[in-house]
Each structure stands twice: as C-alpha cells, then as structure tokens.
Design an enzyme around this catalytic site. Structure first.
Site, PDB file in Angstrom:
ATOM      1  N   CYS A   2       0.823  -1.201   0.000  1.00  0.00           N
ATOM      2  CA  CYS A   2       0.000   0.000   0.000  1.00  0.00           C
ATOM      3  C   CYS A   2       0.863   1.260   0.000  1.00  0.00           C
ATOM      4  O   CYS A   2       1.869   1.333   0.691  1.00  0.00           O
ATOM      5  CB  CYS A   2      -0.943   0.081   1.198  1.00  0.00           C
ATOM      6  SG  CYS A   2      -2.026  -1.317   1.341  1.00  0.00           S
ATOM      7  N   ARG A  27       4.091  -0.392  -4.711  1.00  0.00           N
ATOM      8  CA  ARG A  27       3.771  -0.897  -3.371  1.00  0.00           C
ATOM      9  C   ARG A  27       2.474  -1.715  -3.355  1.00  0.00           C
ATOM     10  O   ARG A  27       2.120  -2.293  -2.328  1.00  0.00           O
ATOM     11  CB  ARG A  27       3.629   0.272  -2.391  1.00  0.00           C
ATOM     12  CG  ARG A  27       4.863   1.145  -2.304  1.00  0.00           C
ATOM     13  CD  ARG A  27       4.650   2.280  -1.323  1.00  0.00           C
ATOM     14  NE  ARG A  27       4.505   1.784   0.014  1.00  0.00           N
ATOM     15  CZ  ARG A  27       5.487   1.531   0.844  1.00  0.00           C
ATOM     16  NH1 ARG A  27       6.724   1.740   0.459  1.00  0.00           N
ATOM     17  NH2 ARG A  27       5.264   1.085   2.057  1.00  0.00           N
ATOM     18  N   TRP A  75      -2.505  -2.887  -1.619  1.00  0.00           N
ATOM     19  CA  TRP A  75      -2.140  -4.300  -1.726  1.00  0.00           C
ATOM     20  C   TRP A  75      -2.992  -4.985  -0.670  1.00  0.00           C
ATOM     21  O   TRP A  75      -2.781  -4.796   0.528  1.00  0.00           O
ATOM     22  CB  TRP A  75      -0.648  -4.488  -1.454  1.00  0.00           C
ATOM     23  CG  TRP A  75      -0.179  -5.884  -1.734  1.00  0.00           C
ATOM     24  CD1 TRP A  75       0.179  -6.384  -2.953  1.00  0.00           C
ATOM     25  CD2 TRP A  75       0.001  -6.947  -0.799  1.00  0.00           C
ATOM     26  NE1 TRP A  75       0.562  -7.693  -2.830  1.00  0.00           N
ATOM     27  CE2 TRP A  75       0.457  -8.082  -1.522  1.00  0.00           C
ATOM     28  CE3 TRP A  75      -0.195  -7.080   0.575  1.00  0.00           C
ATOM     29  CZ2 TRP A  75       0.728  -9.298  -0.912  1.00  0.00           C
ATOM     30  CZ3 TRP A  75       0.069  -8.290   1.184  1.00  0.00           C
ATOM     31  CH2 TRP A  75       0.539  -9.391   0.440  1.00  0.00           C
ATOM     32  N   ASN A 101      -1.790   2.149   5.534  1.00  0.00           N
ATOM     33  CA  ASN A 101      -0.886   1.091   5.078  1.00  0.00           C
ATOM     34  C   ASN A 101      -0.465   0.301   6.310  1.00  0.00           C
ATOM     35  O   ASN A 101       0.058   0.883   7.262  1.00  0.00           O
ATOM     36  CB  ASN A 101       0.345   1.737   4.409  1.00  0.00           C
ATOM     37  CG  ASN A 101       1.470   0.747   4.170  1.00  0.00           C
ATOM     38  OD1 ASN A 101       1.217  -0.439   3.985  1.00  0.00           O
ATOM     39  ND2 ASN A 101       2.692   1.224   4.188  1.00  0.00           N
ATOM     40  N   GLY A 102      -0.726  -1.007   6.308  1.00  0.00           N
ATOM     41  CA  GLY A 102      -0.356  -1.821   7.475  1.00  0.00           C
ATOM     42  C   GLY A 102      -1.504  -2.748   7.822  1.00  0.00           C
ATOM     43  O   GLY A 102      -2.437  -2.934   7.029  1.00  0.00           O
ATOM     44  N   GLU A 488      18.073 -17.094  -7.748  1.00  0.00           N
ATOM     45  CA  GLU A 488      17.600 -15.755  -8.121  1.00  0.00           C
ATOM     46  C   GLU A 488      17.079 -15.743  -9.560  1.00  0.00           C
ATOM     47  O   GLU A 488      16.051 -15.110  -9.844  1.00  0.00           O
ATOM     48  CB  GLU A 488      18.750 -14.744  -7.923  1.00  0.00           C
ATOM     49  CG  GLU A 488      18.473 -13.322  -8.367  1.00  0.00           C
ATOM     50  CD  GLU A 488      17.276 -12.656  -7.689  1.00  0.00           C
ATOM     51  OE1 GLU A 488      16.732 -13.198  -6.702  1.00  0.00           O
ATOM     52  OE2 GLU A 488      16.865 -11.587  -8.182  1.00  0.00           O
ATOM     53  N   LYS A 492      13.261 -14.696 -10.540  1.00  0.00           N
ATOM     54  CA  LYS A 492      12.944 -13.632 -11.511  1.00  0.00           C
ATOM     55  C   LYS A 492      11.944 -14.129 -12.533  1.00  0.00           C
ATOM     56  O   LYS A 492      10.996 -13.428 -12.866  1.00  0.00           O
ATOM     57  CB  LYS A 492      14.191 -13.172 -12.269  1.00  0.00           C
ATOM     58  CG  LYS A 492      15.146 -12.219 -11.627  1.00  0.00           C
ATOM     59  CD  LYS A 492      14.657 -10.847 -11.294  1.00  0.00           C
ATOM     60  CE  LYS A 492      13.855 -10.838 -10.025  1.00  0.00           C
ATOM     61  NZ  LYS A 492      14.500 -10.620  -8.782  1.00  0.00           N
ATOM     62  N   GLU A 495       8.422 -14.590 -10.926  1.00  0.00           N
ATOM     63  CA  GLU A 495       7.771 -13.341 -10.549  1.00  0.00           C
ATOM     64  C   GLU A 495       7.089 -12.641 -11.713  1.00  0.00           C
ATOM     65  O   GLU A 495       5.991 -12.130 -11.565  1.00  0.00           O
ATOM     66  CB  GLU A 495       8.809 -12.351  -9.993  1.00  0.00           C
ATOM     67  CG  GLU A 495       9.221 -12.602  -8.585  1.00  0.00           C
ATOM     68  CD  GLU A 495      10.110 -11.477  -8.075  1.00  0.00           C
ATOM     69  OE1 GLU A 495      11.206 -11.281  -8.644  1.00  0.00           O
ATOM     70  OE2 GLU A 495       9.710 -10.793  -7.136  1.00  0.00           O
ATOM     71  N   HIS A 511      19.220 -36.151  -6.779  1.00  0.00           N
ATOM     72  CA  HIS A 511      18.507 -36.702  -5.621  1.00  0.00           C
ATOM     73  C   HIS A 511      16.997 -36.455  -5.727  1.00  0.00           C
ATOM     74  O   HIS A 511      16.297 -36.497  -4.713  1.00  0.00           O
ATOM     75  CB  HIS A 511      19.062 -36.088  -4.333  1.00  0.00           C
ATOM     76  CG  HIS A 511      20.518 -36.396  -4.131  1.00  0.00           C
ATOM     77  ND1 HIS A 511      20.971 -37.649  -3.827  1.00  0.00           N
ATOM     78  CD2 HIS A 511      21.609 -35.616  -4.255  1.00  0.00           C
ATOM     79  CE1 HIS A 511      22.299 -37.639  -3.736  1.00  0.00           C
ATOM     80  NE2 HIS A 511      22.707 -36.404  -4.000  1.00  0.00           N
ATOM     81  N   LYS A 610       6.320  -4.343  -3.973  1.00  0.00           N
ATOM     82  CA  LYS A 610       7.761  -4.225  -3.802  1.00  0.00           C
ATOM     83  C   LYS A 610       8.169  -4.187  -2.332  1.00  0.00           C
ATOM     84  O   LYS A 610       9.195  -4.724  -1.944  1.00  0.00           O
ATOM     85  CB  LYS A 610       8.247  -2.963  -4.499  1.00  0.00           C
ATOM     86  CG  LYS A 610       9.754  -2.892  -4.535  1.00  0.00           C
ATOM     87  CD  LYS A 610      10.270  -2.314  -5.809  1.00  0.00           C
ATOM     88  CE  LYS A 610      11.754  -2.483  -5.921  1.00  0.00           C
ATOM     89  NZ  LYS A 610      12.093  -3.814  -6.431  1.00  0.00           N
TER      90      LYS A 610
END
Ligand code: AGP
Length: 615
Positions: A2, A27, A75, A101-102, A488, A492, A495, A511, A610
C-alpha cells in the site's frame, strides 16, 4: 504494501495525488482511491478496483477541485480487491476519511465494540474500523481530530501509516506511523505526505521522516507539530533528499525493469565509488572501519533477509566464509523471528533489505538487538527503517528501484557484501594484501564487464527467449557461487512471467528433480569457470543424457559445456567470487524477454508488491 500520498497547499491536490500514486504503485495495485477536501467543507471520495489508471478514468468526469487530499494504492490484506474495500475509508457520518498502510491486528475486538455502540460497517477492512473508532472518540469525547486520532491509536495493536482528513478541517491532515513508513515533504506554504519521498521530489527536497509511535498535525500555513501517542512533543529532524526526478522516470525504456537492468554498469560504479581505493589495494566500508573491534572479534555472522535479498545473503555466506573464515548462517527473516534463535553477544547480525521496510526483516533486527548482537544493515533506501534501527550499515547506492522484480538492487547487495567481506578480511588478516589487491582490481572492472554483457548478449537473449517462452517449467542449476544465482534466476522468471521455475544446487538434482527432466523442461545452468567447473560439466551431461534442453551461462571461450548445451551465453572471465554479479545479468534479461513475449506486466506483476510491510 500500500502506498499513501497526501497534499495540502494551494495547488490542485488531485493532480499531485495521482502522480504520486503512480510513483507508489510498486507498493500495491489492487485498487486506488482519493479523498479531496474542498474549502467549503465537502469531502469527495473516489475509489476503484485495479490500478491507478482505472481511478483516473473513473475520475474523468468528477468534481476534482480541492487543494487538500489524501490518496491510496492498495495491496489487499483484509478483504478482496474491490471498490468497497478500496481506500479511502470514511466514518459512517461521512465526516472523516482515512488511508492506511499496514494491518490492525486487534481490529475484530475493536469492531465488535463499535458495533455494540451502533456503528455499521460497509467493507471487510481493518482500516474502516480505525476510521470509525476515531470518529466515535471525536464525538464522544468532544475532542479535536488530532486528539481523537491519538487516542484511537493508543487502542490499536499492529502496524500502520495513516493519513486522516476531516470535513471541518480542510486545511489539516493528521498523519501517524507505527512500523510502516511515512515521510512529510515541506514545501513553500504547502506540505506533502507519502510512503516514500518519490511523490514529492520535484516539489521539495526538505522532508521529515516520521518515527514509530509519532503523530503529526500538518496544517497549511503553520509549522509541523509532531508528538508521540502520549502527546509529548517530538524533535523535528529535517532531512534533505539526494534523489533526482530523472531517477524516477523510464528514460526512454519501455519498462522500469529494463531500464534498471541497463543501469547496472552505473549503479555498480556508484556502489563501488570511494570504497575501493589505491587502485584496488584497499577497501573501505565505513560501517566496518568504525566498528573494527566488533568485526575483528565476531565469532559468527548471521544474515537475515527475504526474497531476492535472501539470495544475496546466501552469496554473502560464500563470500564471508571464503574471505574472512568466519562461520556464517543465513536465515529467512520470517523464519528467524519465530525460531527462538540462539544469538550470542559476539555475533554480528546482518540484515539485508532493498526497501529497508520489510516487516519480517525489521522484526529480525529487533530480535537480534534484544539478544545483544551487533546489528548491521544493508539497504538501498536512505532514511528507511532498517538503516535507522541498526547500529551501523552500508547503503548500496543504486538509486530508486521501481520495477517490482529486483535487479540492480540485487547486484548492488552482492557488491556490498563482496566489499564488506574484503574489508573484514583486510581487518582480520585472512587474506594477504596481494590477494585483496587481485580481487579489488577486478571489482573495479565489474561495471565495464556488466556493460559488455548487456551489449553483447541483449539481442541474443531477446531472440533466444522466443524458444523458451512456452515452456511451463524451468530448472535452474548452479554450484557454489552460482547456486544462489540459480535461485535468483528462477525467482525472476516466476515473478514476472508466472512460469514455474525451481532453483537447485546442481549436484542435488540427481537426488530428485532429475525425474522432472525431459524435452519439455528447459534447464538453465550457470557454469562459469571456477573450482567446481568440472563437477558441473558432469551435471550438464546428466541432464543431456535424459534428453533435457540446456541453456548454459559460461565463461568466454568455454569449449566443454558449449559442446553439450543447446544454447550458451558467454560472459567475461572473473575471479570466481565475482562471477555472480556477471552471471545474474543474462538471467535478468532472459526473464524480462520471456515475460514480454507472454504479454505480462513486468513492472507490476500480479499479486506482488515491492515493499512487504506485512507479515
Ligand atoms: C524481488 O524481486 C522481490 N520482489 C522480493 O523477493 C524482495 O526481494 C523481497 O520482498 C525483499 O524485499 P526487501 O529487499 O525490500 O527487503
């Protein structure tokens, strides 16, 4: 999670709020809304599901004339993304509006109590509970808006950054924070408010970062008033921003992500600047040299982080163990905080976070501090919570990263960890001066090498991406320093293209994951020259023997893997410890182009945000 924007002054608030929301869209982008307070005491609230552009379309024929307003991009946490759950929320009498926000952890208890008092609720959000509580207190206690917000927040358990406006106070915004960021921009007879400074950087460079537990009365034409929740006046610390507006624009690139990938030669140069001196013979990290004894005597280093920053942390383990011979433990911050961690006073805990606001990492910092460890922060955002809460630290200096998928921040984090390891090795004498200089000299070449990778491989990767776009699963393999790079690379791809991808240590493949290998599933192998090169050649052969399709990242002039792999991407030769920065760049480009081929929104991938300021 947010984004909040606020404005109070003589300009048209709506224009500033919308532009600010676009900057904060990284955000969250589930819904967006604005509350505009006209001088005649009318609040207009417009909100819609979806991105800020939807809100703009919705507002096209609305009355937008006001010089005070608050806005929000969401968000979702409590309640699905919908018009009703979108912020701003307002009190039942419509007199006050809030953006938040929170998360309010005790919202249910508060809601039940308010229902007992006759309040009705329209949304499923925790935020509506807070705004109703504020108005309830304001009416029952006949107090000011500032006082009502303060008293309401004393009843709240959880995290918040809020902005509140009222019909009868068109010249005032009340703002407060606890664990979620909020910064006030001070202009000429105007104030700005935002989750970070990007919405107002073109209007003013002067700002005040609110601290946890602080509440601000922002009144046009008057000085700021900031207190804690017990009404004790706080000191007002004005900071001057270093950010420039050009850093926040796409600069001719179609997406922020591509711009940020291509910025890496410059961002890495900025990250190294002043830290590698005497032509590579000496490494200076102030947070280390200012705490020589701590780093000299550290018995163990614990690194905590999330997501991409956690991958950088894993590389930190290889770097620190190799160069400094100190045992290193790497933990997901979210696991660390609830794992009853054993932390000793002679441990150094390093917290890595691009945003500096990740809730789990911040909580891990507090736990480490309480346990008596020395806590060191690595972050990108100056003035964010983690740099403020840690005892020392180091910025990566890569400039604002807007694309939700982290690219330049990752290479910046790895660079800082490399320099930190060299600085500590210098201090503890675990590397000779010659060894330091050898690596130091190569570090200075990295920006040029990354530039070369971008120039030579971009077009090839764009073409190659067409071959891989329709795969439904990918395996990424690497060993040693290339193992976190594999993780990573896989993250990427997941995402931004929504293709399932697994990162694995190459030798672990046999394995289990080897069962997945067939012609349908490409394997990306990160195999630059290094002490495990011959081992990874065997792993490449094992994949090939099962009919797997291989894309390999190899060192310039490689002949062995090139013979086996279906496609190779060559990168310049570097000492092994420096290869991750070089090998991760082609993987960033690969995921970018695959996502573009699939028509995905690379800068704002679905469901992500983000800055993850909730647990
Ligand atoms: C990176 O591409 C991700 N968006 C995500 O994993 C991110 O790295 C993670 O949320 C941690 O963020 P931080 O570095 O700001 O703490």
């Amino acid at each position: 999670m947010c984004g909040i924007v606020g404005y109070i002054g003589n300009r048209k608030a709506y224009d500033i709020l919308i532009k600010g929301l676009h900057r904060l869209e990284y955000r969250g982008y589930d819904s967006a809304g604005v509350a505009l307070v006209a001088r005649d005491g009318k609040i207009n609230i417009f909100k819609t599901k979806g991105k800020v552009e939807n809100l703009e379309a919705f507002c096209a024929d609305k009355d937008l004339g006001a010089c005070t307003g608050i806005a929000h991009t969401r968000w979702a946490t409590h309640g699905e993304p919908s018009d009703t759950n979108a912020h701003p929320h307002y009190s039942e009498d419509g007199n006050i509006a809030i953006v938040h926000n929170g998360t309010i952890e005790n919202y249910k208890v508060l809601k039940d109590a308010l229902i007992q008092h006759g309040c009705k609720f329209h949304s499923e959000t925790d935020t509506e509970v807070l705004v109703q509580l504020i108005e309830y207190i304001r009416i029952s206690n006949k107090c000011s808006l500032f006082s009502a917000v303060r008293q309401a927040l004393k009843q709240v358990v959880g995290a918040y950054a809020i902005a509140v406006v009222a019909k009868d106070k068109p010249d005032t915004i009340i703002a407060a924070r606890q664990s979620s960021p909020l910064v006030i921009g001070i202009g000429d007879n105007e104030y700005f408010l935002a989750s970070d400074a990007t919405p107002f950087v073109e209007y003013t460079k002067e700002c005040v970062y609110l601290k946890d537990g602080e509440i601000a009365e922002i009144k046009q034409g008057e000085s700021l008033r900031i207190t804690d929740l017990d009404n004790e006046e706080s000191e007002i610390d004005v900071t001057t921003l270093q950010m420039s507006i050009s850093q926040l624009e796409k600069g001719g690139y179609p997406h922020f992500m591509l711009k940020e990938i291509f910025e890496q030669p410059d961002t890495l140069r900025d990250c190294i600047r002043g830290r590698v001196v005497d032509r590579g013979h000496r490494i200076i990290i102030n947070g280390v040299s200012d705490n020589r004894e701590v780093f000299k005597n550290a018995k163990r280093i614990v690194i905590v982080a999330c997501g991409t920053s956690w991958h950088a942390a894993l590389l930190g383990r290889y770097l620190i163990q190799d160069m400094c011979r100190i045992p290193v433990v790497v933990e997901y911050a979210s696991e660390f905080r609830y794992s009853n961690p054993v932390i000793n006073k002679d441990d150094v805990v390093i917290a890595i976070s691009q945003s500096g606001e990740t809730a789990d990492t911040l909580a891990a910092v507090q736990i480490a501090k309480e346990a008596g460890a020395f806590v060191f922060g690595i972050s990108n955002v100056v003035g964010s919570s983690i740099p403020r809460e840690t005892y020392a630290g180091c910025y990566i200096h890569v400039g604002p990263e807007i694309g939700v998928a982290s690219t330049k921040a990752f290479t910046g984090q790895v660079m800082v960890l490399t320099l930190l390891s060299l600085a500590v090795a210098q201090l503890r004498g675990t590397m000779t001066d010659d060894q330091i200089a050898q690596v130091g000299k190569c570090v200075l070449k990295i920006p040029t090498y990354v530039k070369r990778v971008l120039e030579t491989l971009n077009d090839k990767i764009e073409r190659l991406s067409l071959t891989y776009t329709y795969a439904r699963n990918f395996l990424y393999l690497g060993r040693g320093y290339s193992y976190p790079v594999a993780l990573e690379g896989a993250l990427k791809l997941k995402e931004i293209s929504y293709i399932h991808a697994e990162g694995y240590p190459a030798a672990e493949m046999k394995h289990g994951p080897i069962a997945l290998i067939d012609q349908e599933m490409p394997t990306v192998i990160i195999a630059p020259k290094g002490h495990v090169y011959e081992k990874i050649v065997s792993n490449v052969q094992q994949v090939k023997a099962r009919g797997g399709n291989i894309l390999a990242i190899v060192t310039d002039g490689d002949t062995e893997i090139s013979k086996i792999a279906d496609h190779v991407l060559e990168v310049p030769e570097m000492p092994e410890c420096l290869t991750p920065i070089i090998t991760s760049v082609p993987l960033q480009l690969l995921s970018y182009y695959i996502a573009i081929n699939k028509g995905k929104d690379v800068d704002m991938p679905r469901n992500l945000a983000k800055s993850v300021t909730v647990e």
